[in-house]
Motif scaffolding. Sequence first.
Motif, PDB file in Angstrom:
ATOM      1  N   GLU A   3     -47.290  35.688   0.362  1.00  0.00           N
ATOM      2  CA  GLU A   3     -47.644  36.847   1.173  1.00  0.00           C
ATOM      3  C   GLU A   3     -49.130  36.782   1.464  1.00  0.00           C
ATOM      4  O   GLU A   3     -49.956  36.868   0.555  1.00  0.00           O
ATOM      5  CB  GLU A   3     -47.295  38.147   0.440  1.00  0.00           C
ATOM      6  CG  GLU A   3     -45.818  38.309   0.109  1.00  0.00           C
ATOM      7  CD  GLU A   3     -44.989  38.664   1.331  1.00  0.00           C
ATOM      8  OE1 GLU A   3     -45.577  39.126   2.333  1.00  0.00           O
ATOM      9  OE2 GLU A   3     -43.761  38.484   1.287  1.00  0.00           O
ATOM     10  N   LEU A   4     -49.479  36.604   2.731  1.00  0.00           N
ATOM     11  CA  LEU A   4     -50.873  36.503   3.138  1.00  0.00           C
ATOM     12  C   LEU A   4     -51.228  37.654   4.072  1.00  0.00           C
ATOM     13  O   LEU A   4     -50.358  38.200   4.762  1.00  0.00           O
ATOM     14  CB  LEU A   4     -51.131  35.177   3.858  1.00  0.00           C
ATOM     15  CG  LEU A   4     -50.842  33.889   3.085  1.00  0.00           C
ATOM     16  CD1 LEU A   4     -51.021  32.682   4.000  1.00  0.00           C
ATOM     17  CD2 LEU A   4     -51.750  33.775   1.858  1.00  0.00           C
ATOM     18  N   VAL A   5     -52.511  37.990   4.098  1.00  0.00           N
ATOM     19  CA  VAL A   5     -53.025  38.977   5.045  1.00  0.00           C
ATOM     20  C   VAL A   5     -54.280  38.387   5.671  1.00  0.00           C
ATOM     21  O   VAL A   5     -55.258  38.114   4.967  1.00  0.00           O
ATOM     22  CB  VAL A   5     -53.344  40.318   4.365  1.00  0.00           C
ATOM     23  CG1 VAL A   5     -53.974  41.279   5.370  1.00  0.00           C
ATOM     24  CG2 VAL A   5     -52.087  40.943   3.767  1.00  0.00           C
ATOM     25  N   ILE A  20     -62.648  35.128  10.162  1.00  0.00           N
ATOM     26  CA  ILE A  20     -61.320  35.530   9.685  1.00  0.00           C
ATOM     27  C   ILE A  20     -61.271  35.328   8.174  1.00  0.00           C
ATOM     28  O   ILE A  20     -61.551  34.233   7.670  1.00  0.00           O
ATOM     29  CB  ILE A  20     -60.210  34.706  10.354  1.00  0.00           C
ATOM     30  CG1 ILE A  20     -60.260  34.891  11.869  1.00  0.00           C
ATOM     31  CG2 ILE A  20     -58.838  35.127   9.826  1.00  0.00           C
ATOM     32  CD1 ILE A  20     -59.244  34.049  12.628  1.00  0.00           C
ATOM     33  N   THR A  21     -60.930  36.391   7.460  1.00  0.00           N
ATOM     34  CA  THR A  21     -60.797  36.342   6.004  1.00  0.00           C
ATOM     35  C   THR A  21     -59.326  36.402   5.635  1.00  0.00           C
ATOM     36  O   THR A  21     -58.567  37.186   6.209  1.00  0.00           O
ATOM     37  CB  THR A  21     -61.544  37.513   5.342  1.00  0.00           C
ATOM     38  OG1 THR A  21     -62.920  37.483   5.743  1.00  0.00           O
ATOM     39  CG2 THR A  21     -61.469  37.435   3.828  1.00  0.00           C
ATOM     40  N   THR A  22     -58.906  35.547   4.700  1.00  0.00           N
ATOM     41  CA  THR A  22     -57.527  35.524   4.233  1.00  0.00           C
ATOM     42  C   THR A  22     -57.437  36.147   2.852  1.00  0.00           C
ATOM     43  O   THR A  22     -58.213  35.798   1.957  1.00  0.00           O
ATOM     44  CB  THR A  22     -56.978  34.091   4.160  1.00  0.00           C
ATOM     45  OG1 THR A  22     -57.205  33.426   5.394  1.00  0.00           O
ATOM     46  CG2 THR A  22     -55.486  34.104   3.863  1.00  0.00           C
ATOM     47  N   PHE A  23     -56.496  37.064   2.693  1.00  0.00           N
ATOM     48  CA  PHE A  23     -56.190  37.657   1.392  1.00  0.00           C
ATOM     49  C   PHE A  23     -54.766  37.275   1.003  1.00  0.00           C
ATOM     50  O   PHE A  23     -53.893  37.131   1.868  1.00  0.00           O
ATOM     51  CB  PHE A  23     -56.282  39.191   1.453  1.00  0.00           C
ATOM     52  CG  PHE A  23     -57.658  39.736   1.677  1.00  0.00           C
ATOM     53  CD1 PHE A  23     -58.440  40.156   0.613  1.00  0.00           C
ATOM     54  CD2 PHE A  23     -58.184  39.839   2.958  1.00  0.00           C
ATOM     55  CE1 PHE A  23     -59.708  40.671   0.814  1.00  0.00           C
ATOM     56  CE2 PHE A  23     -59.452  40.351   3.181  1.00  0.00           C
ATOM     57  CZ  PHE A  23     -60.221  40.763   2.103  1.00  0.00           C
ATOM     58  N   SER A  24     -54.531  37.119  -0.288  1.00  0.00           N
ATOM     59  CA  SER A  24     -53.156  37.048  -0.780  1.00  0.00           C
ATOM     60  C   SER A  24     -52.734  38.447  -1.192  1.00  0.00           C
ATOM     61  O   SER A  24     -53.562  39.248  -1.637  1.00  0.00           O
ATOM     62  CB  SER A  24     -53.050  36.084  -1.961  1.00  0.00           C
ATOM     63  OG  SER A  24     -53.789  36.566  -3.069  1.00  0.00           O
ATOM     64  N   ARG A  25     -51.447  38.739  -1.022  1.00  0.00           N
ATOM     65  CA  ARG A  25     -50.926  40.067  -1.366  1.00  0.00           C
ATOM     66  C   ARG A  25     -49.940  39.927  -2.512  1.00  0.00           C
ATOM     67  O   ARG A  25     -48.986  39.151  -2.433  1.00  0.00           O
ATOM     68  CB  ARG A  25     -50.244  40.701  -0.150  1.00  0.00           C
ATOM     69  CG  ARG A  25     -49.877  42.170  -0.345  1.00  0.00           C
ATOM     70  CD  ARG A  25     -49.369  42.777   0.955  1.00  0.00           C
ATOM     71  NE  ARG A  25     -48.056  42.280   1.295  1.00  0.00           N
ATOM     72  CZ  ARG A  25     -46.912  42.844   0.879  1.00  0.00           C
ATOM     73  NH1 ARG A  25     -46.931  43.908   0.100  1.00  0.00           N
ATOM     74  NH2 ARG A  25     -45.759  42.332   1.239  1.00  0.00           N
ATOM     75  N   SER A  26     -50.175  40.676  -3.576  1.00  0.00           N
ATOM     76  CA  SER A  26     -49.325  40.590  -4.760  1.00  0.00           C
ATOM     77  C   SER A  26     -48.068  41.433  -4.594  1.00  0.00           C
ATOM     78  O   SER A  26     -47.930  42.195  -3.629  1.00  0.00           O
ATOM     79  CB  SER A  26     -50.104  41.080  -5.994  1.00  0.00           C
ATOM     80  OG  SER A  26     -50.290  42.482  -5.931  1.00  0.00           O
ATOM     81  N   GLY A  29     -48.753  44.945  -4.101  1.00  0.00           N
ATOM     82  CA  GLY A  29     -49.431  45.316  -2.871  1.00  0.00           C
ATOM     83  C   GLY A  29     -50.933  45.164  -2.886  1.00  0.00           C
ATOM     84  O   GLY A  29     -51.597  45.446  -1.878  1.00  0.00           O
ATOM     85  N   SER A  30     -51.514  44.704  -3.992  1.00  0.00           N
ATOM     86  CA  SER A  30     -52.965  44.532  -4.056  1.00  0.00           C
ATOM     87  C   SER A  30     -53.382  43.261  -3.316  1.00  0.00           C
ATOM     88  O   SER A  30     -52.588  42.320  -3.161  1.00  0.00           O
ATOM     89  CB  SER A  30     -53.436  44.471  -5.507  1.00  0.00           C
ATOM     90  OG  SER A  30     -52.897  43.340  -6.163  1.00  0.00           O
ATOM     91  N   LEU A  31     -54.627  43.222  -2.863  1.00  0.00           N
ATOM     92  CA  LEU A  31     -55.149  42.111  -2.080  1.00  0.00           C
ATOM     93  C   LEU A  31     -56.229  41.361  -2.851  1.00  0.00           C
ATOM     94  O   LEU A  31     -57.065  41.972  -3.513  1.00  0.00           O
ATOM     95  CB  LEU A  31     -55.735  42.605  -0.761  1.00  0.00           C
ATOM     96  CG  LEU A  31     -54.811  43.393   0.179  1.00  0.00           C
ATOM     97  CD1 LEU A  31     -55.569  43.785   1.443  1.00  0.00           C
ATOM     98  CD2 LEU A  31     -53.567  42.591   0.528  1.00  0.00           C
ATOM     99  N   THR A  32     -56.223  40.028  -2.716  1.00  0.00           N
ATOM    100  CA  THR A  32     -57.247  39.176  -3.318  1.00  0.00           C
ATOM    101  C   THR A  32     -57.714  38.171  -2.276  1.00  0.00           C
ATOM    102  O   THR A  32     -56.895  37.454  -1.694  1.00  0.00           O
ATOM    103  CB  THR A  32     -56.689  38.421  -4.539  1.00  0.00           C
ATOM    104  OG1 THR A  32     -56.197  39.358  -5.502  1.00  0.00           O
ATOM    105  CG2 THR A  32     -57.780  37.570  -5.181  1.00  0.00           C
ATOM    106  N   ALA A  72     -49.890  27.466   3.608  1.00  0.00           N
ATOM    107  CA  ALA A  72     -49.438  28.455   2.620  1.00  0.00           C
ATOM    108  C   ALA A  72     -50.557  28.965   1.732  1.00  0.00           C
ATOM    109  O   ALA A  72     -50.438  30.026   1.119  1.00  0.00           O
ATOM    110  CB  ALA A  72     -48.326  27.844   1.757  1.00  0.00           C
ATOM    111  N   SER A  73     -51.674  28.224   1.652  1.00  0.00           N
ATOM    112  CA  SER A  73     -52.806  28.667   0.843  1.00  0.00           C
ATOM    113  C   SER A  73     -53.651  29.706   1.566  1.00  0.00           C
ATOM    114  O   SER A  73     -54.521  30.339   0.957  1.00  0.00           O
ATOM    115  CB  SER A  73     -53.684  27.477   0.462  1.00  0.00           C
ATOM    116  OG  SER A  73     -54.426  27.012   1.584  1.00  0.00           O
ATOM    117  N   GLY A  74     -53.437  29.839   2.884  1.00  0.00           N
ATOM    118  CA  GLY A  74     -54.242  30.754   3.691  1.00  0.00           C
ATOM    119  C   GLY A  74     -55.401  30.094   4.390  1.00  0.00           C
ATOM    120  O   GLY A  74     -56.156  30.760   5.102  1.00  0.00           O
ATOM    121  N   SER A  75     -55.565  28.788   4.211  1.00  0.00           N
ATOM    122  CA  SER A  75     -56.644  28.067   4.890  1.00  0.00           C
ATOM    123  C   SER A  75     -56.345  27.951   6.382  1.00  0.00           C
ATOM    124  O   SER A  75     -55.200  27.750   6.790  1.00  0.00           O
ATOM    125  CB  SER A  75     -56.815  26.669   4.290  1.00  0.00           C
ATOM    126  OG  SER A  75     -57.255  26.747   2.954  1.00  0.00           O
TER     127      SER A  75
END
Length: 333
Positions: A3-5, A20-26, A29-32, A72-75
């Motif tokens: 789950e990426l944002v 553009i900043t990529t966050f992962s979503r747990s 629902g929290s973002l990192t 898939a890493s958000g890169s």
Amino acid sequence: MAELVFVGCYTGEAGNGTGITTFSRSASGSLTEVASLPLECPSWLVRHPSLPVLYAVNETATGSVTALSFDASGSLSVLGTLETGGAHPCHLAVTPDGRFLLCANYTGGSLAVFSLSSSGALESRTALAQHSGSGPHTDRQEAAHVHMAVPGPGIVSAVDLGTDEIRSYTLTPSGGLEPLAVSSLPPGTGPRQLVRRPGTDLAYVVGELAGTLVTVRETSPGAFSVVASTASTVTPPSVPNLVAHVELTGTRLYLSNRGPDCVTEFALDEAAAVADQPCGANPRHFALVDGTCYVAAQSEDAITAFTLTASGESELRYYPTGSPTFVLPVSLP
């Protein structure tokens, strides 16, 4: 499932962001934050319907659009950039078949179309429709300002904040634009966005300058008539309100209001605003994911998040990032 944002922003003189900043979503629902890519003013993002490709406007006086691949890493990696033919592009949409990218040039007052390759890369600009006209708000409606491009079956509807119009075009198989219909809205509405209600002939228009939600009926493809207009918040705002983004889910519609700084929930069947949720300063765009609303609170320098509840009251969570303007959730296998 990953789950990426992806978060777009304003950069340079326009804001405090870097790209553009990529966050992962747990699962909670929290973002990192996991990745970032420097890019000039990527204020609106859209994903290709079937490929791991994003498109970003570069909202500058020159005006361009950038295609990017992601993993898939958000890169992110840049695939290419083309000029849009108009200043300050502010909205993008991809046709459902993935063949064309549509772009609204705000200051340029035009609608652009780009052909896409089978890999999702930008090929060429195939059309540029220039609007003209004005509205009663002399500071904001001195000229045409196309704010959104909405694809439909074989058509494109361009929402023009400057002229209080929705101009629709037939999109030809080669990516050309042929005038189809012009629909007028109440003077001074300042239409910003439009969303159709699935399964009906109704659609909803955000009136940025009037602070309204306008219900329209699509009487024929691309032609709209006004049904009703209502205030965009439950509580009348005590400050100027520039309505921004609209999302529709089921029988509920949500609007972001800049000034009152809230996201307002509407019950569509009753055509009534039912709750105002505080969401941070200058809420530009937001996204609804699994019962959580993620808001690009531009002047808060943060993505804020709250849980959608029956009461409309929920505690805010903050995820710092510079001058955010857009939130794009993406699920990957």
